[in-house]
Design an enzyme around this catalytic site. Structure first.
Site, PDB file in Angstrom:
ATOM      1  N   ARG A 104      78.315  62.575  28.193  1.00 24.07           N
ATOM      2  CA  ARG A 104      78.776  62.158  29.535  1.00 24.07           C
ATOM      3  C   ARG A 104      79.937  63.068  29.898  1.00 24.07           C
ATOM      4  O   ARG A 104      80.941  63.117  29.180  1.00 24.07           O
ATOM      5  CB  ARG A 104      79.221  60.700  29.528  1.00 24.07           C
ATOM      6  CG  ARG A 104      80.034  60.357  30.772  1.00 24.07           C
ATOM      7  CD  ARG A 104      80.286  58.895  30.961  1.00 24.07           C
ATOM      8  NE  ARG A 104      79.075  58.219  31.399  1.00 24.07           N
ATOM      9  CZ  ARG A 104      79.075  57.030  31.999  1.00 24.07           C
ATOM     10  NH1 ARG A 104      80.190  56.391  32.247  1.00 24.07           N
ATOM     11  NH2 ARG A 104      77.940  56.463  32.372  1.00 24.07           N
ATOM     12  N   HIS A 131      72.501  61.003  37.017  1.00 22.66           N
ATOM     13  CA  HIS A 131      72.610  59.887  36.059  1.00 22.66           C
ATOM     14  C   HIS A 131      71.182  59.438  35.710  1.00 22.66           C
ATOM     15  O   HIS A 131      70.756  58.333  36.048  1.00 22.66           O
ATOM     16  CB  HIS A 131      73.429  58.753  36.672  1.00 22.66           C
ATOM     17  CG  HIS A 131      73.974  57.780  35.667  1.00 22.66           C
ATOM     18  ND1 HIS A 131      73.774  57.907  34.302  1.00 22.66           N
ATOM     19  CD2 HIS A 131      74.718  56.641  35.818  1.00 22.66           C
ATOM     20  CE1 HIS A 131      74.368  56.903  33.682  1.00 22.66           C
ATOM     21  NE2 HIS A 131      74.940  56.128  34.573  1.00 22.66           N
ATOM     22  N   GLN A 134      70.205  56.044  33.903  1.00 26.19           N
ATOM     23  CA  GLN A 134      70.401  54.887  34.780  1.00 26.19           C
ATOM     24  C   GLN A 134      69.154  54.634  35.629  1.00 26.19           C
ATOM     25  O   GLN A 134      68.656  53.512  35.699  1.00 26.19           O
ATOM     26  CB  GLN A 134      71.608  55.154  35.700  1.00 26.19           C
ATOM     27  CG  GLN A 134      71.892  54.031  36.661  1.00 26.19           C
ATOM     28  CD  GLN A 134      72.453  52.804  35.971  1.00 26.19           C
ATOM     29  OE1 GLN A 134      73.410  52.906  35.236  1.00 26.19           O
ATOM     30  NE2 GLN A 134      71.857  51.654  36.201  1.00 26.19           N
ATOM     31  N   ASP A 226      76.316  51.722  44.956  1.00 25.88           N
ATOM     32  CA  ASP A 226      77.175  52.191  43.865  1.00 25.88           C
ATOM     33  C   ASP A 226      78.587  52.302  44.453  1.00 25.88           C
ATOM     34  O   ASP A 226      78.763  52.236  45.687  1.00 25.88           O
ATOM     35  CB  ASP A 226      76.654  53.557  43.365  1.00 25.88           C
ATOM     36  CG  ASP A 226      77.440  54.109  42.171  1.00 25.88           C
ATOM     37  OD1 ASP A 226      78.192  53.338  41.541  1.00 25.88           O
ATOM     38  OD2 ASP A 226      77.293  55.310  41.880  1.00 25.88           O
ATOM     39  N   CYS A 266      74.341  49.990  39.832  1.00 22.77           N
ATOM     40  CA  CYS A 266      74.396  50.532  38.463  1.00 22.77           C
ATOM     41  C   CYS A 266      75.568  49.970  37.679  1.00 22.77           C
ATOM     42  O   CYS A 266      75.542  49.989  36.450  1.00 22.77           O
ATOM     43  CB  CYS A 266      74.447  52.049  38.504  1.00 22.77           C
ATOM     44  SG  CYS A 266      75.829  52.681  39.472  1.00 22.77           S
ATOM     45  N   ARG A 294      69.258  49.281  30.311  1.00 21.04           N
ATOM     46  CA  ARG A 294      69.768  50.593  29.875  1.00 21.04           C
ATOM     47  C   ARG A 294      69.456  50.768  28.385  1.00 21.04           C
ATOM     48  O   ARG A 294      69.011  51.823  27.946  1.00 21.04           O
ATOM     49  CB  ARG A 294      71.286  50.684  30.103  1.00 21.04           C
ATOM     50  CG  ARG A 294      71.718  50.790  31.554  1.00 21.04           C
ATOM     51  CD  ARG A 294      71.349  52.119  32.184  1.00 21.04           C
ATOM     52  NE  ARG A 294      71.890  53.260  31.462  1.00 21.04           N
ATOM     53  CZ  ARG A 294      73.146  53.706  31.558  1.00 21.04           C
ATOM     54  NH1 ARG A 294      73.980  53.138  32.394  1.00 21.04           N
ATOM     55  NH2 ARG A 294      73.570  54.754  30.870  1.00 21.04           N
TER      56      ARG A 294
HETATM   57  N1  NVA Z   1      78.751  57.124  40.668  1.00 18.26           N
HETATM   58  C1  NVA Z   1      79.466  56.469  39.590  1.00 18.26           C
HETATM   59  C2  NVA Z   1      78.502  55.950  38.581  1.00 18.26           C
HETATM   60  C3  NVA Z   1      79.146  55.243  37.402  1.00 18.26           C
HETATM   61  C4  NVA Z   1      78.146  54.724  36.429  1.00 18.26           C
HETATM   62  C5  NVA Z   1      80.423  57.463  38.963  1.00 18.26           C
HETATM   63  O1  NVA Z   1      80.030  58.620  38.756  1.00 18.26           O
HETATM   64  O2  NVA Z   1      81.576  57.089  38.705  1.00 18.26           O
HETATM   65  N1   CP Z   2      76.244  52.318  34.845  1.00 19.01           N
HETATM   66  C1   CP Z   2      76.967  52.973  33.924  1.00 19.01           C
HETATM   67  O1   CP Z   2      76.648  54.087  33.515  1.00 19.01           O
HETATM   68  O2   CP Z   2      78.048  52.281  33.466  1.00 19.01           O
HETATM   69  P1   CP Z   2      79.202  52.842  32.526  1.00 19.01           P
HETATM   70  O3   CP Z   2      80.033  53.794  33.333  1.00 19.01           O
HETATM   71  O4   CP Z   2      79.972  51.603  32.120  1.00 19.01           O
HETATM   72  O5   CP Z   2      78.587  53.524  31.349  1.00 19.01           O
END
Ligand code: NVA
Ligand code: CP
Length: 314
Positions: A104, A131, A134, A226, A266, A294
């Site tokens: 990540r 993502h 997800q 989101d 998400c 997930r």
């Molecule tokens: N769009 C959000 C998704 C988090 C799971 C982010 O990138 O922070």
């Molecule tokens: N939806 C998701 O990826 O959550 P986290 O940021 O908690 O991993």
């Protein structure tokens, strides 16, 4: 599954997606029946997190454990990446000890670089651009609730962000129509959208963009949102709060959808911003199923990539 890495939903063919869903359903059923599938004795997954996470970390860590393997958490302060060791050298070293890496991070190029120099599968656990895990879990969740994907309409209300990019890639490959509403200036990536529209045309699905949330959700079977400010964009929070006024998912907006609409997010949610408490906690919400799936879907992804080419007996 033929491909080593899973970096974007577009890496998958329609057949690959179906294979992941079938495998996830079997693995989930075995886990729930108390007879877990455990093909990973002696196998390890490295999980590199350059950004925060609740769901991604727990689902990969516990999923790997349930499969009989060993998950290793490598936080942003834990590796020599922070002190300038290159991604390529990190990939070369980790490939000698692990069986797969989940990353990540911020720049999508970093996950591509890691995959390029890794001999083992690399799974994208979120970048600024995508993502994919997800959206695979979300499509599986829709399938569980609606028994199909083909012909349904999903409405996205919110930012043109990483999660939407993965939807743009995933929806046309599974027969979902995608209607997106975002404020002017918060459009998804032009290239990803153009390619998505091409695939939608080929697959005979709709892909529509608008700046009007009501137009997007009209008769939708699924509504998705989101956060308005993604990780790494915190300096823009105030201006985004203003720009997204009117883009909240609330009970008023739900009046325009299909009666049996399901509401997805998400997570993490900023309750009271992009979605209200009454909707997250309401009868249409499937957000907790999404979170749980997930784990089941990522277990399938790990199995299909790490054991690719082997005959699986699930
Ligand atoms: N769009 C959000 C998704 C988090 C799971 C982010 O990138 O922070
Ligand atoms: N939806 C998701 O990826 O959550 P986290 O940021 O908690 O991993």
């Amino acid at each position: 599954m033929k491909i080593k890495d899973f970096l974007t939903v577009a890496d998958y063919t329609k057949e690959d997606i179906k294979e992941v869903f079938d495998c996830a359903a079997k693995i989930k059923a075995r886990q729930k029946s108390g007879n877990p599938y455990t093909p990973f004795k002696g196998k390890s997954l490295g999980m590199i997190f350059q950004k925060s996470s609740t769901r991604t970390r727990v689902s990969f860590e516990i999923g790997m454990n349930q499969l009989g393997g060993y998950p290793m958490f490598l936080g942003a302060n834990d590796t020599q990446l922070k002190r300038g060791e290159t991604i390529a050298d990190t990939a070369r070293v980790l490939s000698r000890m692990l069986d797969a890496i989940m990353l990540r991070t911020y720049d999508h190029k970093d996950v591509e670089e890691l995959a390029k120099y890794s001999a083992i599968p690399v799974i994208n656990g979120l970048t600024d651009m995508h993502h994919p895990c997800q959206i695979m879990a979300d499509m599986f969740t829709i399938l569980e609730h609606k028994k199909k994907l083909e012909g349904l309409t999903i409405a996205w209300v919110g930012d043109g962000n990483n999660v939407l990019h993965s939807w743009i890639e995933g929806a046309p490959l599974t027969g979902l129509n995608l209607k997106m509403a975002f404020p002017k200036g918060y459009e998804p990536d032009k290239k990803i959208l153009a390619r998505g529209k091409e695939i939608a045309k080929k697959e005979n699905t709709e892909m529509i963009t608008t700046n009007d949330p009501i137009e997007a959700v009209k008769n939708a079977d699924i509504i998705y949102t989101d956060v308005w400010t993604s990780m790494g964009q915190d300096a823009e929070k105030e201006e985004r709060l203003k720009a997204f006024e009117g883009f909240q998912i609330n009970s008023e907006l739900l009046k325009h959808t299909a009666k049996d609409v399901i509401v997805m997010h998400c997570l993490p949610a900023h309750r009271g911003e992009e979605i209200t408490d009454e909707v997250v906690d309401g009868q249409h919400s499937v957000v907790w199923d999404q979170a749980e799936n997930r784990m089941h879907v990522q277990k399938a992804i790990l199995v299909l990539h790490i054991l690719r080419g082997q005959k699986l007996d699930i």
